[in-house]
Scaffold this motif. Structure first.
Motif, PDB file in Angstrom:
ATOM      1  N   PRO A  41       0.772  -1.249   0.000  1.00  0.00           N
ATOM      2  CA  PRO A  41       0.000   0.000   0.000  1.00  0.00           C
ATOM      3  C   PRO A  41       0.804   1.302   0.000  1.00  0.00           C
ATOM      4  O   PRO A  41       0.386   2.295   0.591  1.00  0.00           O
ATOM      5  CB  PRO A  41      -0.795  -0.124   1.304  1.00  0.00           C
ATOM      6  CG  PRO A  41       0.182  -0.782   2.236  1.00  0.00           C
ATOM      7  CD  PRO A  41       0.971  -1.755   1.372  1.00  0.00           C
ATOM      8  N   ALA A  44      -0.350   5.196  -0.363  1.00  0.00           N
ATOM      9  CA  ALA A  44      -0.735   6.158   0.680  1.00  0.00           C
ATOM     10  C   ALA A  44       0.297   7.264   0.821  1.00  0.00           C
ATOM     11  O   ALA A  44      -0.038   8.396   1.189  1.00  0.00           O
ATOM     12  CB  ALA A  44      -0.918   5.440   2.013  1.00  0.00           C
ATOM     13  N   PRO A  48      -1.220   9.987  -2.395  1.00  0.00           N
ATOM     14  CA  PRO A  48      -2.293  10.127  -1.401  1.00  0.00           C
ATOM     15  C   PRO A  48      -3.615  10.595  -1.998  1.00  0.00           C
ATOM     16  O   PRO A  48      -4.683  10.259  -1.494  1.00  0.00           O
ATOM     17  CB  PRO A  48      -1.724  11.151  -0.411  1.00  0.00           C
ATOM     18  CG  PRO A  48      -0.662  11.884  -1.180  1.00  0.00           C
ATOM     19  CD  PRO A  48      -0.077  10.868  -2.092  1.00  0.00           C
ATOM     20  N   VAL A  51      -5.720   7.536  -3.035  1.00  0.00           N
ATOM     21  CA  VAL A  51      -6.326   6.866  -1.884  1.00  0.00           C
ATOM     22  C   VAL A  51      -7.454   7.718  -1.314  1.00  0.00           C
ATOM     23  O   VAL A  51      -8.542   7.207  -0.999  1.00  0.00           O
ATOM     24  CB  VAL A  51      -5.258   6.583  -0.805  1.00  0.00           C
ATOM     25  CG1 VAL A  51      -5.892   5.911   0.411  1.00  0.00           C
ATOM     26  CG2 VAL A  51      -4.138   5.706  -1.373  1.00  0.00           C
ATOM     27  N   THR A  68      -8.075   2.208   7.003  1.00  0.00           N
ATOM     28  CA  THR A  68      -6.787   2.725   6.537  1.00  0.00           C
ATOM     29  C   THR A  68      -6.240   1.832   5.427  1.00  0.00           C
ATOM     30  O   THR A  68      -6.365   0.613   5.486  1.00  0.00           O
ATOM     31  CB  THR A  68      -5.764   2.777   7.685  1.00  0.00           C
ATOM     32  OG1 THR A  68      -5.592   1.449   8.228  1.00  0.00           O
ATOM     33  CG2 THR A  68      -6.219   3.730   8.776  1.00  0.00           C
ATOM     34  N   PHE A  69      -5.628   2.457   4.434  1.00  0.00           N
ATOM     35  CA  PHE A  69      -5.050   1.682   3.342  1.00  0.00           C
ATOM     36  C   PHE A  69      -3.674   1.196   3.776  1.00  0.00           C
ATOM     37  O   PHE A  69      -2.638   1.741   3.402  1.00  0.00           O
ATOM     38  CB  PHE A  69      -4.967   2.521   2.068  1.00  0.00           C
ATOM     39  CG  PHE A  69      -4.453   1.748   0.876  1.00  0.00           C
ATOM     40  CD1 PHE A  69      -4.971   0.501   0.566  1.00  0.00           C
ATOM     41  CD2 PHE A  69      -3.444   2.266   0.095  1.00  0.00           C
ATOM     42  CE1 PHE A  69      -4.492  -0.219  -0.516  1.00  0.00           C
ATOM     43  CE2 PHE A  69      -2.956   1.553  -0.998  1.00  0.00           C
ATOM     44  CZ  PHE A  69      -3.482   0.308  -1.304  1.00  0.00           C
ATOM     45  N   THR A  70      -3.694   0.138   4.591  1.00  0.00           N
ATOM     46  CA  THR A  70      -2.460  -0.404   5.176  1.00  0.00           C
ATOM     47  C   THR A  70      -2.390  -1.922   5.020  1.00  0.00           C
ATOM     48  O   THR A  70      -1.698  -2.602   5.776  1.00  0.00           O
ATOM     49  CB  THR A  70      -2.356  -0.021   6.668  1.00  0.00           C
ATOM     50  OG1 THR A  70      -3.599  -0.361   7.336  1.00  0.00           O
ATOM     51  CG2 THR A  70      -2.091   1.461   6.832  1.00  0.00           C
ATOM     52  N   CYS A  73       1.057  -4.112   5.186  1.00  0.00           N
ATOM     53  CA  CYS A  73       1.998  -3.042   5.520  1.00  0.00           C
ATOM     54  C   CYS A  73       2.945  -3.426   6.649  1.00  0.00           C
ATOM     55  O   CYS A  73       3.497  -2.566   7.325  1.00  0.00           O
ATOM     56  CB  CYS A  73       1.240  -1.761   5.874  1.00  0.00           C
ATOM     57  SG  CYS A  73       2.279  -0.289   5.825  1.00  0.00           S
ATOM     58  N   ALA A  96      -1.535   6.846   5.805  1.00  0.00           N
ATOM     59  CA  ALA A  96      -2.839   6.221   5.602  1.00  0.00           C
ATOM     60  C   ALA A  96      -3.830   6.636   6.685  1.00  0.00           C
ATOM     61  O   ALA A  96      -5.016   6.862   6.397  1.00  0.00           O
ATOM     62  CB  ALA A  96      -2.683   4.704   5.576  1.00  0.00           C
TER      63      ALA A  96
END
Length: 366
Positions: A41, A44, A48, A51, A68-70, A73, A96
């Motif tokens: 990811p 992020a 950004p 996302v 969260t875009f994790t 991660c 994120a």
């Protein structure tokens, strides 16, 4: 600054439906911001705005949670991928969280900090090392204003239990979902037993995500519910399936399909498929209903629209969408105008338009 919004458990305890968001990695790969393969990811940090835009589309479609875009991660996954030698997991987590909070604050949404399975579990099976990875991610999230945690995409309930045990030390609610088929996790532990293990570890919400289509995922969550009821445990249930039809999958999920990952489009759920899925999930007592890979904003809108009567409102994006094709009533072509009703769309059997295209394919397991 702590969020003053009603929390996830407060909403679920009151019997409310919580609409989750949809899939990020597949959607962002198609848009040119995620590299397929390891699906990490770093967008992020690198993009950004991409996302943020997808978060906003889910929020407008009715999502009550911005995750969260994790995904993937953890530092070991980032190192394995080779995608981001100059960006750390902490940098991605920080970015994120900020993006998710910014968008969530534009509506009545909560922010969920997301963690997922680790390569370390399969490589070492070392509880201390795996938990240290989760602890590092948790510490990143606790520096930010998140509302609860989602531990997702776990193929082994043992690793999911370890994640829950770590995340519960934060004092925040924890949801956890397994990517398993109705027979159980990768160790063959049935869904009902998996649910009990997760609840006993302290999970507040348990369920299934990704891996398979809504029908299969709902079977798994129903089994989880039965397992919990047998031993008298009560936790909330959630489901976030694939946005693809996968009746021909092996137990390994949609990655076993020949079309995975770059030719899945013919299998995409219609919005009407999502209406059916949503109603079945609601009738099964599941109150956290969302989607995973393949679920786009219009799919999330379908969840919100199907449960509009129960929830008492429609999402903002329904302003541009006639319920059950109602906007077609004014169409100038008679046969199209005749489709402005629920019966037509509920009973439609869509064609794919591809000559000689099979309805099922042969799964590949190696």
């Amino acid at each position: 600054m702590e969020s003053k919004r009603r929390g996830i458990l407060e909403r679920l305890d009151a019997g409310e439906v919580v609409v989750g968001d949809g899939g990020y990695v597949i959607q962002l790969e198609r848009r040119g911001y995620v590299k397929g393969g390891h699906w990490t990811p770093e967008a992020a940090v690198e993009h950004p705005e991409a996302v943020r835009q997808l978060h906003r589309e889910f929020l407008r479609a009715g999502s009550n949670v911005i995750q969260t875009f994790t995904f993937y991660c953890s530092e070991d996954k980032l190192e394995l991928s080779g995608n981001v030698p100059d960006i750390s997991g902490s940098q991605i987590n920080d970015a994120a969280c900020d993006i998710a909070r910014e968008v969530a604050d534009e509506g009545d949404a909560l922010v969920a900090g997301g963690v997922s399975q680790t390569p370390c579990y399969l490589e070492t099976h070392n509880e201390t090392e795996v938990k240290a990875i989760f602890k590092k991610q948790m510490d990143d999230f606790l520096k930010k204003d998140i509302d609860f945690f989602i531990a997702e995409f776990f193929a082994h309930v043992e690793e999911a239990v370890w994640a829950v045990e770590v995340l519960k030390t934060s004092g925040k609610p924890v949801a956890v979902t397994l990517c398993m088929n109705p027979n159980g996790d990768k160790h063959g532990i049935p869904p009902g037993q998996c649910a009990v293990k997760l609840a006993q570890a302290g999970a507040d919400i348990v369920g299934v995500n990704c891996h398979l289509d809504p029908l299969a995922c709902l079977r798994s969550v129903k089994s989880m519910k039965e397992g919990l009821e047998k031993v008298g445990l009560k936790v909330h249930l959630m489901v976030q399936p694939l946005g693809f039809h996968t009746p021909d999958c092996s137990g390994d999920g949609y990655s076993s399909l020949p079309e995975f990952p770059f030719a899945m489009e013919p299998r995409v759920l219609t919005r009407w498929d999502v209406h059916k899925y949503t109603r079945e999930a609601y009738n099964a007592g599941i109150r956290y209903i969302g989607g995973c890979c393949g679920f786009e904003p219009y799919h999330i809108r379908a969840i919100a629209e199907e449960l509009a009567a129960e929830r008492g409102f429609l999402p903002p994006s329904s302003e541009k969408h006639g319920l059950w094709g109602a906007a077609l009533k004014t169409h100038y072509i008679p046969c199209v105008k005749a489709r402005a009703n629920r019966k037509y769309w509920e009973n439609l059997s869509p064609a794919c338009g591809r000559p000689n295209c099979p309805s099922k394919n042969v799964s590949q397991t190696s």
